[in-house]
Write a protein that holds these residues in place. Structure first.
Motif, PDB file in Angstrom:
ATOM      1  N   SER A   1      14.138  54.916  39.082  1.00 37.31           N
ATOM      2  CA  SER A   1      13.337  55.227  37.895  1.00 37.31           C
ATOM      3  C   SER A   1      13.291  56.724  37.641  1.00 37.31           C
ATOM      4  CB  SER A   1      11.916  54.677  38.055  1.00 37.31           C
ATOM      5  OG  SER A   1      11.913  53.266  38.016  1.00 37.31           O
ATOM      6  N   SER A   2      13.246  57.521  38.708  1.00 43.32           N
ATOM      7  CA  SER A   2      13.235  58.973  38.545  1.00 43.32           C
ATOM      8  C   SER A   2      14.497  59.448  37.834  1.00 43.32           C
ATOM      9  CB  SER A   2      13.115  59.662  39.909  1.00 43.32           C
ATOM     10  OG  SER A   2      11.876  59.373  40.517  1.00 43.32           O
ATOM     11  N   ILE A   3      15.634  58.893  38.240  1.00 39.78           N
ATOM     12  CA  ILE A   3      16.900  59.264  37.611  1.00 39.78           C
ATOM     13  C   ILE A   3      16.909  58.869  36.137  1.00 39.78           C
ATOM     14  CG2 ILE A   3      19.362  58.699  37.565  1.00 39.78           C
ATOM     15  CD1 ILE A   3      19.188  58.581  40.664  1.00 39.78           C
ATOM     16  N   ARG A   4      16.357  57.715  35.819  1.00 40.93           N
ATOM     17  CA  ARG A   4      16.326  57.250  34.430  1.00 40.93           C
ATOM     18  C   ARG A   4      15.314  58.033  33.587  1.00 40.93           C
ATOM     19  NH1 ARG A   4      17.367  52.405  37.427  1.00 40.93           N
ATOM     20  NH2 ARG A   4      19.263  51.379  36.632  1.00 40.93           N
ATOM     21  N   ALA A   5      14.373  58.715  34.251  1.00 44.34           N
ATOM     22  CA  ALA A   5      13.318  59.409  33.514  1.00 44.34           C
ATOM     23  C   ALA A   5      13.714  60.801  33.057  1.00 44.34           C
ATOM     24  CB  ALA A   5      12.055  59.500  34.374  1.00 44.34           C
ATOM     25  N   VAL A   6      14.747  61.404  33.655  1.00 50.48           N
ATOM     26  CA  VAL A   6      15.065  62.787  33.303  1.00 50.48           C
ATOM     27  C   VAL A   6      16.013  62.842  32.114  1.00 50.48           C
ATOM     28  CG1 VAL A   6      14.639  63.690  35.612  1.00 50.48           C
ATOM     29  CG2 VAL A   6      16.933  62.911  35.006  1.00 50.48           C
ATOM     30  N   ARG A   7      16.015  63.996  31.481  1.00 49.80           N
ATOM     31  CA  ARG A   7      16.860  64.234  30.311  1.00 49.80           C
ATOM     32  C   ARG A   7      18.311  64.455  30.720  1.00 49.80           C
ATOM     33  NH1 ARG A   7      18.422  69.398  30.633  1.00 49.80           N
ATOM     34  NH2 ARG A   7      17.004  70.980  31.495  1.00 49.80           N
ATOM     35  N   TYR A   8      19.192  64.560  29.742  1.00 46.82           N
ATOM     36  CA  TYR A   8      20.559  65.000  29.986  1.00 46.82           C
ATOM     37  C   TYR A   8      20.507  66.386  30.642  1.00 46.82           C
ATOM     38  CZ  TYR A   8      22.992  61.363  27.335  1.00 46.82           C
ATOM     39  OH  TYR A   8      23.510  60.165  26.913  1.00 46.82           O
ATOM     40  N   GLY A   9      21.203  66.538  31.746  1.00 49.58           N
ATOM     41  CA  GLY A   9      21.202  67.798  32.457  1.00 49.58           C
ATOM     42  C   GLY A   9      19.932  68.061  33.254  1.00 49.58           C
TER      43      GLY A   9
ATOM     44  N   ALA B   1      14.199  66.136  42.050  1.00 46.91           N
ATOM     45  CA  ALA B   1      14.002  66.742  43.360  1.00 46.91           C
ATOM     46  C   ALA B   1      13.480  65.672  44.306  1.00 46.91           C
ATOM     47  CB  ALA B   1      13.024  67.906  43.272  1.00 46.91           C
ATOM     48  N   VAL B   2      14.242  65.365  45.330  1.00 45.58           N
ATOM     49  CA  VAL B   2      13.857  64.333  46.303  1.00 45.58           C
ATOM     50  C   VAL B   2      13.156  65.043  47.454  1.00 45.58           C
ATOM     51  CG1 VAL B   2      14.661  62.460  47.780  1.00 45.58           C
ATOM     52  CG2 VAL B   2      15.855  62.968  45.629  1.00 45.58           C
ATOM     53  N   VAL B   3      11.843  64.819  47.580  1.00 46.55           N
ATOM     54  CA  VAL B   3      11.054  65.589  48.542  1.00 46.55           C
ATOM     55  C   VAL B   3      10.339  64.734  49.577  1.00 46.55           C
ATOM     56  CG1 VAL B   3      10.663  67.337  46.759  1.00 46.55           C
ATOM     57  CG2 VAL B   3       8.882  65.644  47.231  1.00 46.55           C
ATOM     58  N   GLY B   4      10.377  63.400  49.445  1.00 43.24           N
ATOM     59  CA  GLY B   4       9.626  62.563  50.380  1.00 43.24           C
ATOM     60  C   GLY B   4      10.174  61.162  50.473  1.00 43.24           C
ATOM     61  N   VAL B   5       9.649  60.421  51.442  1.00 42.65           N
ATOM     62  CA  VAL B   5      10.122  59.065  51.724  1.00 42.65           C
ATOM     63  C   VAL B   5       8.935  58.122  51.913  1.00 42.65           C
ATOM     64  CG1 VAL B   5      12.346  59.730  52.701  1.00 42.65           C
ATOM     65  CG2 VAL B   5      10.327  59.667  54.177  1.00 42.65           C
ATOM     66  N   VAL B   6       7.888  58.329  51.114  1.00 48.26           N
ATOM     67  CA  VAL B   6       6.662  57.553  51.290  1.00 48.26           C
ATOM     68  C   VAL B   6       6.906  56.060  51.113  1.00 48.26           C
ATOM     69  CG1 VAL B   6       4.335  57.176  50.385  1.00 48.26           C
ATOM     70  CG2 VAL B   6       5.211  59.504  50.638  1.00 48.26           C
TER      71      VAL B   6
ATOM     72  N   VAL C   1      23.631  59.124  36.338  1.00 48.43           N
ATOM     73  CA  VAL C   1      23.839  60.436  36.954  1.00 48.43           C
ATOM     74  C   VAL C   1      25.069  61.112  36.377  1.00 48.43           C
ATOM     75  CG1 VAL C   1      24.319  61.630  39.129  1.00 48.43           C
ATOM     76  CG2 VAL C   1      22.681  59.736  39.083  1.00 48.43           C
ATOM     77  N   MET C   2      26.143  60.366  36.273  1.00 47.79           N
ATOM     78  CA  MET C   2      27.419  60.938  35.864  1.00 47.79           C
ATOM     79  C   MET C   2      27.449  61.268  34.371  1.00 47.79           C
ATOM     80  SD  MET C   2      31.192  59.164  36.128  1.00 47.79           S
ATOM     81  CE  MET C   2      30.695  57.845  35.006  1.00 47.79           C
ATOM     82  N   LEU C   3      27.123  60.304  33.524  1.00 45.93           N
ATOM     83  CA  LEU C   3      27.282  60.484  32.092  1.00 45.93           C
ATOM     84  C   LEU C   3      26.251  61.448  31.511  1.00 45.93           C
ATOM     85  CD1 LEU C   3      28.097  56.827  31.006  1.00 45.93           C
ATOM     86  CD2 LEU C   3      29.681  58.725  31.390  1.00 45.93           C
ATOM     87  N   ARG C   4      25.117  61.602  32.192  1.00 47.09           N
ATOM     88  CA  ARG C   4      24.072  62.481  31.663  1.00 47.09           C
ATOM     89  C   ARG C   4      23.963  63.781  32.454  1.00 47.09           C
ATOM     90  NH1 ARG C   4      19.291  58.970  32.361  1.00 47.09           N
ATOM     91  NH2 ARG C   4      18.107  60.578  31.257  1.00 47.09           N
ATOM     92  N   ASN C   5      24.932  64.032  33.341  1.00 47.79           N
ATOM     93  CA  ASN C   5      24.964  65.293  34.107  1.00 47.79           C
ATOM     94  C   ASN C   5      23.647  65.554  34.836  1.00 47.79           C
ATOM     95  OD1 ASN C   5      27.563  65.830  33.308  1.00 47.79           O
ATOM     96  ND2 ASN C   5      27.142  67.911  32.636  1.00 47.79           N
ATOM     97  N   ILE C   6      23.120  64.531  35.482  1.00 47.17           N
ATOM     98  CA  ILE C   6      21.849  64.659  36.177  1.00 47.17           C
ATOM     99  C   ILE C   6      22.088  65.203  37.581  1.00 47.17           C
ATOM    100  CG2 ILE C   6      19.913  63.343  37.159  1.00 47.17           C
ATOM    101  CD1 ILE C   6      20.247  61.454  34.721  1.00 47.17           C
ATOM    102  N   ARG C   7      21.238  66.109  37.987  1.00 41.58           N
ATOM    103  CA  ARG C   7      21.311  66.678  39.321  1.00 41.58           C
ATOM    104  C   ARG C   7      20.250  66.023  40.197  1.00 41.58           C
ATOM    105  NH1 ARG C   7      20.366  73.053  40.230  1.00 41.58           N
ATOM    106  NH2 ARG C   7      18.815  72.534  38.640  1.00 41.58           N
ATOM    107  N   VAL C   8      20.684  65.423  41.313  1.00 43.44           N
ATOM    108  CA  VAL C   8      19.771  64.842  42.299  1.00 43.44           C
ATOM    109  C   VAL C   8      19.920  65.669  43.570  1.00 43.44           C
ATOM    110  CG1 VAL C   8      19.130  62.778  43.606  1.00 43.44           C
ATOM    111  CG2 VAL C   8      20.065  62.548  41.289  1.00 43.44           C
TER     112      VAL C   8
END
Length: 340
Positions: free
Chosen positions: A243-251, A255-260, A273-280
């Protein structure tokens, strides 16, 4: 200073911690002795108490602390007796890119931590306490606030940016407060309407109950007129990353900071990730330089951490149990009275 002090030690994971008496040794060149006045409690400390983090035993736990410089060793010029200081999570990582060697040392994990009346450490691992904070507030900064700061730096957050903060734990409320200080708009997620109400008092612009809206990424897009957020700070990991990946804009950035929510594998929507140039990207707290920049920003903005509970330092295990059960909001702190 060769007088005695007390410390709590973890003898074996899962067993009650034991109070022990110690004597202060002479300081070596480059060392300082800190009179500990506050200790911060993190989820990390829960993992440590369970034995998930290897290290020598017995050892003094807890990664985060704050107090007053009581003595300086030979060659120390950056600190003087009476200076108020806070700890850093990775004391060997002074700045620059991360390497395995620079993050090989963590107080409370690899050697004695901050759950003691006095702690001896290197002068270069300390950061000046923001003057408007008391010592328990200051002790809440090292792990959680630096993680939040590093995440905002990763996402290039500034005026007009949109940030999603996940939950109302320590990292997420620091994300909220630090992002607002940068002029960003913040969408905060929680399963509790009561906790969302508290977040509103801290400046959250939009509140989303993810129980009511399990597809919360759609709410993020609605609140941003279909664009998405610039940054999502994901504290949960396994169950929330898609859901986090789907929530961000193009580009945008996640930030993955926890494993709760779990330390297993997460579904990765590769096409998003690929088509929208998302950085994880992962964030593991930050360097000493990052700690200093965070503390300076907290001082300039006059930010006060939200402390929902404080305990006496001897009640550290009860405080950790509260954090493990998510019975807190923001941070939990331990008070260490001046030693006799």
């Amino acid at each position: 200073m060769n007088d005695g002090y007390r410390a709590l030690t973890m003898v074996q994971p899962g067993e009650p911690w034991v109070e022990v008496a110690r004597e202060s040794a002479d300081l070596r060149p480059g060392e300082v002795r800190v009179e500990v006045r506050g200790v911060g409690v993190n989820y990390h400390d829960y993992a440590n108490a369970l034995g998930f983090i290897p290290g020598p035993l017995p050892r003094v736990p807890m990664t985060d602390g704050a107090g007053v410089v009581a003595e300086v060793g030979p060659g120390v010029t950056d600190w003087a007796v009476g200076d108020r200081v806070i700890s850093t999570f990775y004391p060997q990582w002074q700045g620059g890119p991360i390497t395995p060697e620079l993050v090989s040392e963590v107080p409370g994990d690899t050697h004695d931590g901050w759950l003691q009346e006095r702690r001896t450490c290197r002068a270069d691992e300390l950061v000046a306490t923001p003057p408007h904070l008391d010592d328990v507030e200051a002790a809440s900064l090292p792990c959680a606030a630096t993680t939040a700061w590093s995440s905002l730096e990763l996402g290039g957050i500034g005026p007009g940016s949109v940030v999603v903060a996940m939950g109302t734990g320590g990292v997420s409320l620091f994300v909220l407060q630090l992002a607002k200080a940068r002029g960003a708009r913040v969408i905060l997620l929680s399963s509790s309407d009561d906790k969302l109400a508290v977040a509103a008092t801290l400046g959250a612009d939009h509140l989303v109950n993810y129980t009511t809206h399990p597809d919360w990424h759609l709410q993020v897009h609605e609140l941003t007129e279909g664009t998405g957020a610039d940054l999502v700070v994901d504290v949960a990991g396994e169950q929330t990353l898609p859901s986090s990946i789907r929530a961000v804009r193009y580009g945008g950035t996640v930030a993955v900071v926890g494993v709760v929510s779990g330390m297993g594998s997460a579904e990765l929507p590769i096409t998003h990730v690929m088509l929208r140039n998302i950085r994880v990207a992962g964030v593991t707290v930050g360097s000493v330089a990052d700690h200093r920049a965070m503390a300076a920003a907290v001082a300039v903005a006059g930010i006060h951490p939200h402390l929902s509970h404080t305990f006496d330092w001897r009640e550290a295990e009860a405080a950790i149990a509260l954090v493990a059960a998510a019975g807190h909001l923001g941070k939990v702190g331990l008070v260490v009275p001046p030693s006799s």
